[in-house]
Every structure is written in structure tokens, then in C-alpha cells.
Design an enzyme around this catalytic site. Structure first.
Site: not given
Length: 118
Positions: A30, A33
Site C-alpha cells: 500500500c 501506508c
């Protein structure tokens, strides 16, 4: 203070402790992230009285399902065992600091009484 890896085995023990626990639900693949990770790590160093935990949603699918995590990163704030904040999105540092200060300022007796009446 370094972040703590949270798993199905240790989540409840950590989350039910007194004080503040911030949880970052994330995954390696991600992009947002990965951008949020250094912000979270820096905040962990600035607030040694708070537990900063990370849940790898790929490795801990049971926890992701339990908390209905549909988008990552998701930040969850737990104070004295009560979830008081949960929101998806990579927060900028000033916003994360604002969340921390708001969680610190909560009247937990009021929070608990509102939970009982709802």
C-alpha cells in the site's frame, strides 16, 4: 519508542491496557501506508507515553475483519480500552498530532456514560 507489532494473539492485551494506544492498519503493498509509516514512527518517538501499534492487514486478516477495515491505512485510537477514533487515510503529521491531543483531552467518564446510554 518503537512501534509494537499487533497480532490476533496480543491485540486485546495491548488494547485493553490503561492509557492511549494508536493502531495503524497497513499493508506492505500500500503506497499511502508506506508514506504514512514515517509520520507514525516519528509520532511514536515524540510520545513515549503512548503505545503505537501496527497491524499488517495481510498477515492479520482476522483483526482486519473484526474491526471492519475496508481501506488502508486506517488509524484507530483506543483510550483505556475504548475505541475513541477510527478513520481511514494517511494523515499528515499535524493532523496526527491533533488527533493525539484530542484523545488525550477526552473525559473518559463522559465517553463511557455516552456509550452506556446509546
Amino acid at each position: 519508542m518503537a512501534t509494537v507489532t499487533l497480532t490476533a494473539e496480543n491485540f486485546d492485551e495491548v488494547a485493553q491496557s490503561d492509557g492511549i494506544v494508536l493502531v495503524d492498519f497497513w499493508a506492505e503493498w500500500c503506497g499511502p501506508c508506506r508514506r504514512f509509516a514515517p509520520v507514525f514512527e516519528k509520532a511514536a518517538g515524540n510520545h513515549p507515553d503512548i503505545v503505537f501499534g501496527k497491524v499488517d492487514t495481510d498477515a492479520q486478516q482476522e483483526l482486519s475483519e473484526r474491526f471492519g477495515i475496508a481501506s488502508i491505512p486506517t488509524l484507530m485510537a483506543i483510550r483505556d480500552g475504548v475505541i475513541v477514533f477510527a478513520e481511514p487515510g494517511a494523515l499528515p503529521a499535524p493532523t496526527l498530532e491533533n488527533v493525539i491531543e484530542q484523545v488525550r483531552g477526552l473525559d473518559m467518564e463522559d465517553v463511557r456514560s455516552r456509550l452506556k446510554s446509546s
